[in-house]
Design an enzyme around this catalytic site. Sequence first.
Site, PDB file in Angstrom:
ATOM      1  N   TYR A  12       0.833  -1.215   0.000  1.00  0.00           N
ATOM      2  CA  TYR A  12       0.000   0.000   0.000  1.00  0.00           C
ATOM      3  C   TYR A  12       0.866   1.262   0.000  1.00  0.00           C
ATOM      4  O   TYR A  12       0.566   2.242  -0.676  1.00  0.00           O
ATOM      5  CB  TYR A  12      -0.906  -0.076   1.238  1.00  0.00           C
ATOM      6  N   THR A 158       5.417   1.767  14.174  1.00  0.00           N
ATOM      7  CA  THR A 158       4.004   2.064  14.309  1.00  0.00           C
ATOM      8  C   THR A 158       3.686   2.642  15.682  1.00  0.00           C
ATOM      9  O   THR A 158       4.283   2.245  16.687  1.00  0.00           O
ATOM     10  CB  THR A 158       3.142   0.813  13.996  1.00  0.00           C
ATOM     11  N   SER A 193      -1.366  -6.171  19.744  1.00  0.00           N
ATOM     12  CA  SER A 193      -1.526  -7.276  18.781  1.00  0.00           C
ATOM     13  C   SER A 193      -0.154  -7.904  18.561  1.00  0.00           C
ATOM     14  O   SER A 193       0.870  -7.311  18.901  1.00  0.00           O
ATOM     15  CB  SER A 193      -2.086  -6.777  17.440  1.00  0.00           C
ATOM     16  N   TYR A 195       1.099  -8.396  15.627  1.00  0.00           N
ATOM     17  CA  TYR A 195       1.738  -7.549  14.605  1.00  0.00           C
ATOM     18  C   TYR A 195       2.478  -6.383  15.271  1.00  0.00           C
ATOM     19  O   TYR A 195       3.663  -6.156  15.034  1.00  0.00           O
ATOM     20  CB  TYR A 195       0.697  -7.012  13.604  1.00  0.00           C
ATOM     21  N   HIS A 196       1.753  -5.630  16.133  1.00  0.00           N
ATOM     22  CA  HIS A 196       2.390  -4.471  16.760  1.00  0.00           C
ATOM     23  C   HIS A 196       3.565  -4.907  17.650  1.00  0.00           C
ATOM     24  O   HIS A 196       4.565  -4.203  17.756  1.00  0.00           O
ATOM     25  CB  HIS A 196       1.358  -3.672  17.570  1.00  0.00           C
ATOM     26  N   LYS A 199       6.648  -5.304  15.736  1.00  0.00           N
ATOM     27  CA  LYS A 199       7.284  -4.022  15.421  1.00  0.00           C
ATOM     28  C   LYS A 199       8.116  -3.499  16.606  1.00  0.00           C
ATOM     29  O   LYS A 199       9.105  -2.810  16.410  1.00  0.00           O
ATOM     30  CB  LYS A 199       6.230  -2.976  15.041  1.00  0.00           C
TER      31      LYS A 199
HETATM   32  N1  USQ Z   1     -11.653   0.138  14.032  1.00  0.00           N
HETATM   33  C1  USQ Z   1     -13.023   0.240  14.136  1.00  0.00           C
HETATM   34  N2  USQ Z   1     -13.766  -0.275  13.116  1.00  0.00           N
HETATM   35  C2  USQ Z   1     -13.223  -0.854  12.022  1.00  0.00           C
HETATM   36  C3  USQ Z   1     -11.826  -0.951  11.920  1.00  0.00           C
HETATM   37  C4  USQ Z   1     -11.059  -0.437  12.946  1.00  0.00           C
HETATM   38  O1  USQ Z   1     -13.565   0.756  15.109  1.00  0.00           O
HETATM   39  O2  USQ Z   1     -13.966  -1.284  11.143  1.00  0.00           O
HETATM   40  C5  USQ Z   1     -10.803   0.716  15.081  1.00  0.00           C
HETATM   41  C6  USQ Z   1      -9.846  -0.284  15.707  1.00  0.00           C
HETATM   42  O3  USQ Z   1     -10.480  -0.970  16.752  1.00  0.00           O
HETATM   43  C7  USQ Z   1      -8.706   0.616  16.150  1.00  0.00           C
HETATM   44  C8  USQ Z   1      -8.714   1.775  15.140  1.00  0.00           C
HETATM   45  O4  USQ Z   1      -9.986   1.711  14.497  1.00  0.00           O
HETATM   46  O5  USQ Z   1      -8.963   1.149  17.415  1.00  0.00           O
HETATM   47  C9  USQ Z   1      -7.630   1.687  14.079  1.00  0.00           C
HETATM   48  O6  USQ Z   1      -7.721   0.427  13.444  1.00  0.00           O
HETATM   49  P1  USQ Z   1      -7.035   0.129  12.024  1.00  0.00           P
HETATM   50  O7  USQ Z   1      -7.478  -1.224  11.596  1.00  0.00           O
HETATM   51  O8  USQ Z   1      -7.241   1.264  11.094  1.00  0.00           O
HETATM   52  O9  USQ Z   1      -5.489   0.191  12.393  1.00  0.00           O
HETATM   53  P2  USQ Z   1      -4.522  -0.840  13.123  1.00  0.00           P
HETATM   54  O10 USQ Z   1      -5.070  -2.185  13.284  1.00  0.00           O
HETATM   55  O11 USQ Z   1      -4.057  -0.183  14.371  1.00  0.00           O
HETATM   56  O12 USQ Z   1      -3.317  -0.962  12.084  1.00  0.00           O
HETATM   57  C10 USQ Z   1      -3.073  -0.017  11.054  1.00  0.00           C
HETATM   58  C11 USQ Z   1      -2.211  -0.656   9.985  1.00  0.00           C
HETATM   59  C12 USQ Z   1      -0.844  -0.980  10.561  1.00  0.00           C
HETATM   60  C13 USQ Z   1      -0.241   0.269  11.201  1.00  0.00           C
HETATM   61  C14 USQ Z   1      -1.195   0.826  12.241  1.00  0.00           C
HETATM   62  C15 USQ Z   1      -0.739   2.121  12.863  1.00  0.00           C
HETATM   63  O13 USQ Z   1      -2.834  -1.832   9.484  1.00  0.00           O
HETATM   64  O14 USQ Z   1      -0.012  -1.487   9.546  1.00  0.00           O
HETATM   65  O15 USQ Z   1       0.987  -0.032  11.801  1.00  0.00           O
HETATM   66  O16 USQ Z   1      -2.445   1.128  11.593  1.00  0.00           O
HETATM   67  S1  USQ Z   1      -1.193   2.244  14.557  1.00  0.00           S
HETATM   68  O17 USQ Z   1      -2.603   1.939  14.690  1.00  0.00           O
HETATM   69  O18 USQ Z   1      -0.929   3.583  15.023  1.00  0.00           O
HETATM   70  O19 USQ Z   1      -0.408   1.275  15.289  1.00  0.00           O
END
Ligand code: USQ
Length: 395
Positions: A12, A158, A193, A195-196, A199
Site C-alpha cells: 500500500y 508504528t 496485537s 503484529y504491533h 514491530k
Molecule cells: N476500528 C473500528 N472499526 C473498524 C476498523 C477499525 O472501530 O472497522 C478501530 C480499531 O479498533 C482501532 C482503530 O480503528 O482502534 C484503528 O484500526 P485500524 O485497523 O485502522 O489500524 P490498526 O489495526 O491499528 O493498524 C493499522 C495498519 C498498521 C499500522 C497501524 C498504525 O494496518 O499497519 O501499523 O495502523 S497504529 O494503529 O498507530 O499502530
Amino acid sequence: MKHIIILGGDGYLGWPTAMYFSQRGYAVTVVDNYSRRNACTAIDVGMLYPVPTLQERAKIWHEKTGKEIKVVIGDLADPEVMRGFFDGRVRYDWAIDSTFSGIPETIVHYAEQPSAPYSLMNYKTASFTLSNNLLVTNNLMFAVRDFARDTHIIKLGTMGEYGTPNIDIEEGWLEIEHKGRKGKFLFPRQASSIYHTSKIMDTDLLWFGVRMWNLRVTDLMQGPVYGMETEESAIDSRLKTIFNYDEVFGTVVNRFITQAVVGYPLTVYGKGGQTRGYLNIDDTLQCVHMSEQTPAQAGELRIFNQIMETFSVSQLAELTAEVGKQLGYTVALKCIDNPRKEAEEHYYNPTYQGLIDIGVKPHYLTHEVMTGMFKLVAQHKNSIRKDVIFRGVRW
Ligand code: USQ
C-alpha cells in the site's frame, strides 16, 4: 543519481514511495514477494480494484515517464536474497538496464506483514508475522553491517507500539530519573496485537545494531494511513496503489468510506473512543523523503512519531457520515462488540513535532479530502464485496 531500495515495494505504501522517489530523480529498486496479495487471495478478501503486477507497473511507469524502477521478486526472509542487493548477485525481474545498481545510500523497510487482525487469526498467521517481520529486519541489519554501514535504514514502525499509556507519548525516548540518577531509554512499549509486538521487537533489533555497529537508523512510528491517490498515481489509473477495505487488511478510514459508499453501516468497534494518530498517504511519502534528506547519524536510532492529527473512531465515523450525507449517501453507524482487546476510553497525548521540524508540511482529513476519497471509491462501487467487510477476527 542517489540509489534507494524499497523493501516491500508492492504494498500500500511501498509502490507509491517507489514512484515518488523515481519522479524526483533517484535510482529506485523495489523488492517484494507478493506476500500481502497472496494472503488476500488465501483468506479471500477482495481488493477494491485489480492491480497489475510489479513488473507491469514498472513498465507502465517507464512508458509514461521515461523513468526506470528496477523490480525484484524475492523473499527477503532469505538472507541470500537480501545480501544480493549489496554484493551484486541480485537478478532483476524487470529493468531497462540490468547491470547492478550498486550499494544504496538509503533503504526503506516496509517488508513486513502489516495487519493486526491477520497476526491474530490463528497460530500460523501469528507465527508467519513474527518470523517474516523479524527475519527480514535481521537480514537487513546484517547485510548493512557486513557491506554498507553508511547506508541509512528508514524503517516503518508504528504508533501502536506505545499502546495507550496514561502519560504523554514522547518521540521514541524517555528521560527517566531513578533513585537520584538519570538515563534516556526507549519509551515504554505495550502493544495490543502480535503484529504491533513484532514491530517493537524489530525496533529492538535495530537498536541493538545501532549500539553494536554504529548503524544509521530512522524509525517512523506511523499511525493508520488513509488515501488512495498520490501525485504520481494520477498519471495513469493503472498506477494506483492496492486498496483494501476488508476487516483484515483495510485501515479504518478507508474502510468507513467504502462502507458508506455501499450502504453498509459503519463498523464502530465497541464504544468508539479508541483514539489514534492518522495521516494521509501523501504525508507518508513526504515523511520518508524528509527523513532521507536528513539521515540519522552513524550510531543513532532516530525516532519520529509519524502522525498529523488525532481522532477517535467515533469522530471518524461522524465525519464519514457527514461527508457521505452531503454527497447523497445514506450513512448509518453501528457500534459492534469490539473484536479486539483495546482500551475504548483512554488518555492519548502523543508528541509529533520532529517531522515538522525537518520540513514536512501536514495535510489534514478535511471534508474536501474525504469528498475526494468518496469519489474515487465510488468509481468501483459495483465491485465492493459486502461479505468481506466484517467477519469478526477476535482476540
Ligand atoms: N476500528 C473500528 N472499526 C473498524 C476498523 C477499525 O472501530 O472497522 C478501530 C480499531 O479498533 C482501532 C482503530 O480503528 O482502534 C484503528 O484500526 P485500524 O485497523 O485502522 O489500524 P490498526 O489495526 O491499528 O493498524 C493499522 C495498519 C498498521 C499500522 C497501524 C498504525 O494496518 O499497519 O501499523 O495502523 S497504529 O494503529 O498507530 O499502530
